[in-house]
Write an enzyme that holds these catalytic residues in place. Structure first.
Site, short mmCIF file in Angstrom:
data_model
loop_
_atom_site.label_atom_id
_atom_site.label_comp_id
_atom_site.label_asym_id
_atom_site.label_seq_id
_atom_site.Cartn_x
_atom_site.Cartn_y
_atom_site.Cartn_z
N ALA A 268 -22.43 46.34 48.81
CA ALA A 268 -23.39 46.35 49.91
C ALA A 268 -23.95 44.95 50.06
O ALA A 268 -23.77 44.11 49.18
CB ALA A 268 -24.53 47.33 49.64
N MET A 269 -24.65 44.70 51.18
CA MET A 269 -25.14 43.36 51.46
C MET A 269 -26.56 43.43 52.00
O MET A 269 -26.84 44.20 52.92
CB MET A 269 -24.19 42.68 52.47
CG MET A 269 -24.60 41.29 52.88
SD MET A 269 -24.59 40.14 51.47
CE MET A 269 -25.93 39.05 51.96
N HIS A 303 -31.32 48.40 44.93
CA HIS A 303 -30.96 47.00 44.67
C HIS A 303 -31.03 46.18 45.96
O HIS A 303 -31.70 45.13 46.00
CB HIS A 303 -29.54 46.96 44.08
CG HIS A 303 -29.02 45.58 43.83
ND1 HIS A 303 -29.08 44.99 42.59
CD2 HIS A 303 -28.45 44.67 44.65
CE1 HIS A 303 -28.55 43.77 42.66
NE2 HIS A 303 -28.16 43.55 43.91
N GLU A 304 -30.39 46.65 47.01
CA GLU A 304 -30.36 45.86 48.25
C GLU A 304 -31.76 45.78 48.85
O GLU A 304 -32.16 44.74 49.37
CB GLU A 304 -29.37 46.45 49.26
CG GLU A 304 -27.94 46.63 48.73
CD GLU A 304 -27.32 45.37 48.13
OE1 GLU A 304 -27.69 44.26 48.54
OE2 GLU A 304 -26.45 45.51 47.23
N HIS A 307 -33.86 43.17 47.10
CA HIS A 307 -33.51 41.79 47.47
C HIS A 307 -34.45 41.24 48.54
O HIS A 307 -34.54 40.02 48.71
CB HIS A 307 -32.08 41.73 48.00
CG HIS A 307 -31.04 41.42 46.95
ND1 HIS A 307 -31.20 40.41 46.03
CD2 HIS A 307 -29.81 41.96 46.72
CE1 HIS A 307 -30.10 40.37 45.26
NE2 HIS A 307 -29.27 41.30 45.65
ZN LIG Z 1 -27.39 41.86 44.83
#
Ligand SMILES: [Zn+2]
Length: 881
Positions: A268-269, A303-304, A307
């Protein structure tokens, strides 16, 4: 392909950019084969740079249509342009607007970097260096700009148009086209840019932040898949709340969007406000997703999202600092999952992964520091070392400074560096300043590769009622680093009395050891503890406080005692693993020497006691019953490795456990079975995990009643976890039931690509000689695709990375097959090809015949003309060239 500019990039060569970009206005007109991009960049000379400098912009396979400064077209002699580079030698030495028009072909973009199409959806992937495939740009993370993005497209083809930030305008145009304008007020590096256009449905929700602001939440999926987003949405809201409560971090835009796509190189981003996900990490239903899938979705969504603060608001100065955002954010998502689930079980799972992937990487030719000092291709540094070991380094700060000291450091980091591009030094300095600690020596964790080995020798003096511990540390040599400095190792220990209670840890100078943390800083040091009335049992590196290998030569009796009595659950599990590993290593040697295998009644007794302990969580018992993996045993053996002998030794041990603990395993299987409707929560998942470990062990002897039980579970399961576990157990036994079940599984789920991936992987991982032929023939299956990274990883990735005995076949056919695949794939998707090639990371440990086959396969790859930079880098490092 960009082989020709094989340039080593070095950390020590960092210079600030000559030009900054204040604003970026993009106007993107989407078209399947000719997407036109007009960019307007406000360029400003960087006051931190030196003399007047040319403007040098990065590109990659770009096609320039027009170029102008402040509206005046540039004549050809005022610039030079190639697909990879745009240079204006004498720009005005003042702020000016640069207009660039390029055209790109999203349908031909099989690298899946830049603008590409996943099915009929237009999407982007810009990390690390993908924005330069959209327009010419100073494509480096320390250039942070405010972006406004106008997108236009055919309204039937792409009714939904998304970019970072907030929607500021939209409307219809002539010829059935329409447009949308998005503005992101937060300056960001180009790698966080994102754009999406397609026919998508959204699932909507809302979140009210700590300060009472309302945020709209939207997950976009292909129409028809809306019903499979509920768990992802719930995970997102829990992650948002957790980051407020634990780190005081609030979301900053009015809208948070997630888009799922089927073709994606990574997991993923974290693009600002517009995360793009591999659909595997969003879509989940009871019948199609396993408990592990649900746990992954929860972790990756978190997690994403995390960020947004660690990565986006504070970004990396350059790509050498990748661990600054990744190690820290992995630590944050691990903590989130630990709070949502069982902390000890999560820690065991994380350490299993760390050892299997990172320790193995650290022990081979691809070893590199958490912060590398040089790279040829940054895409190859999205590794277990940067992510998982990077997270361990942050965790060690937490152990060294304590919870409150750690939080003080994080608060200072957010306050001091918000809105900037930072370095690892900046990050560590915050912890040093907030706690008045000198962390200079701690920095070695970022610069030295290799897994440190800590050797502990204990001597008890009954007369002095004292225990002496001699502790030595050593870091093995790794490529480019022959000798190492000693590290700062927070080594948490306990001394356990015969009654099972921890004894007080008081140094001979009367100082109490705080939280059990011995801080190791020298090659060898001695610790003496006083007031110890009996010889204690040592519990070392509790909760795996440091990512090291511990050598302590503890007796089998002590390990059994720890397995039964240690107050640290991690070390209870570790004691069982240590007993099993030493047995397996002995038996591998015995098999190769044609000697009789050893049996370990102590290990069986320890497992029996754990199975019978009503105080233990089922998920923990499941972990304790799971023996070390083949790759772990290989790494612990370290040289002259015979994967077939390891496989046989491991099977023999599983059979012995099955025979000796049969009634208890059967009883546990029954007790853990449930008639309740499926729920993905941690407690229910833990019961299923234990049940399925028991099933697999019961079937290890291939006894008919156990196979029948597996078949019954396969047929009657009401959820994917139980169905898949039963199928995996059946897959290990070459019987007619297996073939029937494998075929039945495909027929049930053939319309669901994510489940078909499980079907491919399962077959690729069968540890028997027929598997390679099966994998080859599956590459011709209609559901397989070379261009979809998920399919490729499911079949060939699983074979190369997760089937030790068959990938490393003695005849070299496994190595040759994977090398052929890498060569064929490199033309289409170099990033995924390089990742597949890294399966050779342990080739030097193999016995001579297999090692020769691996070397030949690698040399054949290396000899190919026109390799991508990605594959060229991995193959030359693997060969040590
Ligand atoms: Zn990451």
């Amino acid at each position: 392909m960009r082989t020709e500019d094989a340039r080593p990039v070095r950390l020590k060569d960092y210079r600030p950019p000559d030009w900054l970009v204040e604003t970026v206005e993009l106007d993107v007109s989407l078209d399947p084969v000719a997407t036109r991009v007009r960019a307007k960049l406000k360029l400003t000379p960087n006051p931190r740079a030196g003399a007047p400098a040319p403007v040098v912009l990065d590109g990659d396979e770009l096609n320039l249509l027009a170029l102008a400064i402040d509206g005046e077209p540039l004549t050809a002699e005022r610039y030079t342009v190639t697909p990879d580079n745009l240079t204006i030698p004498q720009p005005p030495q003042r702020p000016f607007l640069l207009h660039i028009e390029t055209v790109v072909d999203p349908s031909a973009n099989t690298q899946l970097i830049g603008i590409y199409r996943s099915g009929n959806t237009y999407c982007t992937q810009c990390e690390a260096e993908g924005f330069r495939r959209i327009t010419y740009f100073p494509d480096r993370p320390d250039v942070m700009a405010v972006y406004t993005t106008r997108i236009e497209a055919d309204k039937t083809e792409a009714p939904v148009l998304l970019a970072n930030g907030n929607l500021t305008a939209s409307g219809d145009l002539a010829d059935g086209r329409h447009f949308a304008v998005w503005h992101d007020p937060y300056p960001k590096p180009s790698y966080l840019f994102a754009l999406v256009g397609g026919n998508l449905s959204s699932v909507d929700d809302r979140f009210v932040t700590l300060s009472g602001r309302e945020v709209a939440l939207r997950i976009y999926v292909e129409p028809g898949k809306e019903g499979r987003c509920a768990y992802a949405m719930d995970s997102l809201k829990r992650a948002m709340r957790w980051d407020e409560e634990v780190f005081g971090r609030e979301y900053d835009l009015d809208l948070f969007m997630i888009v799922t796509v089927a073709d994606f190189n990574m997991g993923a981003m974290e693009n600002k406000g517009l995360n793009i996900f591999n659909d595997k990490y969003v879509l989940a239903g009871t019948e199609t997703a396993t408990d592990a899938d649900f746990a992954h979705i929860e972790a990756i969504i978190a997690h994403e999202y995390f960020h947004n603060w660690t990565g986006n608001r504070i970004t990396c100065r350059d790509w050498f600092q990748l661990c600054l955002k990744e190690g820290l954010t992995v630590f944050r998502d691990q903590e989130f999952s630990s709070d949502q689930r069982s902390r000890p079980v999560k820690r065991i799972a994380d350490v299993r992964l760390l050892r299997a992937q990172q320790f193995t990487e650290d022990a081979g030719p691809l070893a590199h520091p958490v912060r590398p000092a040089v790279y040829n291709e940054i895409n190859n540094f999205y590794t277990a070392t940067v992510y998982e070991k990077g997270a361990e380094v942050v965790r060690m700060l937490n152990v060294l400074l304590g919870r409150q000291g750690f939080r003080r450091g994080m608060d200072l980091y957010f306050a001091r560096h918000d809105g900037r591009a930072a370095t690892v030094e900046d990050f560590i300095q915050c912890f040093a300043d907030a706690n008045e600690r000198d962390l200079t020596q701690f920095m070695h964790w970022y610069s030295q590769a290799g897994t440190p080995e800590v050797t502990v020798t204990a001597a008890y003096d009954a007369k002095a009622r004292a225990l002496r511990l001699d502790v030595a540390q050593a870091v093995p040599p790794t490529p480019g680093q022959a000798s190492k400095e000693p590290m700062v190792i927070p080594f948490v220990i306990g001394l356990i009395g015969r009654d099972g209670h921890d004894l007080p840890l008081v140094r001979d100078d009367g100082a109490e050891v705080e939280r059990g943390v011995l801080v190791l800083t020298k090659p060898a040091e001695r610790f003496t503890f006083s007031g110890i009335g009996q010889p204690p049992v040592l519990s070392l590196n509790r909760a795996f406080s440091a990512p090291v290998k511990v050598v302590a030569n503890q007796s089998s009796a002590d390990l059994r005692f720890l397995a039964a009595r240690d107050s640290d659950p991690f070390n209870r599990w570790q004691a069982v693993q240590t007993l099993a590993t030493s047995l397996l290593i002995d038996n591998v040697a015995a098999l190769r020497g044609k000697r009789e295998l050893r049996h370990d009644e102590g290990l069986i007794a320890a497992l029996a006691a754990i199975l019978a302990d009503p105080a233990l969580e089922p998920a923990f018992i499941g972990q304790a019953l799971t023996m070390p993996g083949e790759a772990d045993i290989a790494r612990d053996i370290g040289h002259d490795v015979d994967p077939d002998a390891i496989f046989v030794a491991r099977c023999e041990l599983r059979e012995a456990i099955s025979e000796r603990l049969h009634p208890a395993l059967h009883d546990t299987y029954r007790r853990m079975s449930s008639r309740e409707p499926y729920r993905p929560d941690a407690a229910s998942a833990g019961r299923r995990a234990l049940k399925n470990v028991c099933l697999d062990l019961l079937a290890a002897t291939a006894e008919s009643s156990a196979i029948a039980l597996a078949l019954h579970q396969y047929e009657t399961a009401d959820n994917m976890t139980d169905r898949m576990a039963a199928l995996a157990t059946l897959s290990l036994h070459e019987r007619p039931e297996r073939a029937e079940a494998i075929e039945d599984f495909y027929r049930r789920f053939e319309t669901d690509p994510l489940v078909v991936d499980k079907w491919f992987s399962l077959q690729a991982m069968i540890p028997e000689p027929g598997t390679l032929a099966r994998v080859r023939s599956l590459t011709a299956h209609p559901a397989f695709s070379f261009t979809n990274p998920n399919r490729l990883r499911a079949l060939i990735g699983a074979f190369a990375h997760a089937n030790q005995s068959q990938f490393n076949r003695a005849d070299g056919a496994g190595h040759a097959f994977v090398a052929d695949t890498v060569l064929a794939l490199d033309q289409k998707n170099p990033q995924v090809a390089a990742r597949l090639l890294s399966a050779f990371k342990s080739w030097r440990m193999l016995e001579a015949t297999r090692r020769a086959h691996a070397e030949a396969a690698l040399k054949r790859v290396a000899a190919r003309e026109g390799l991508s930079r990605d594959v060229n880098d991995i193959v030359s490092r693997s060969l040590g060239a």
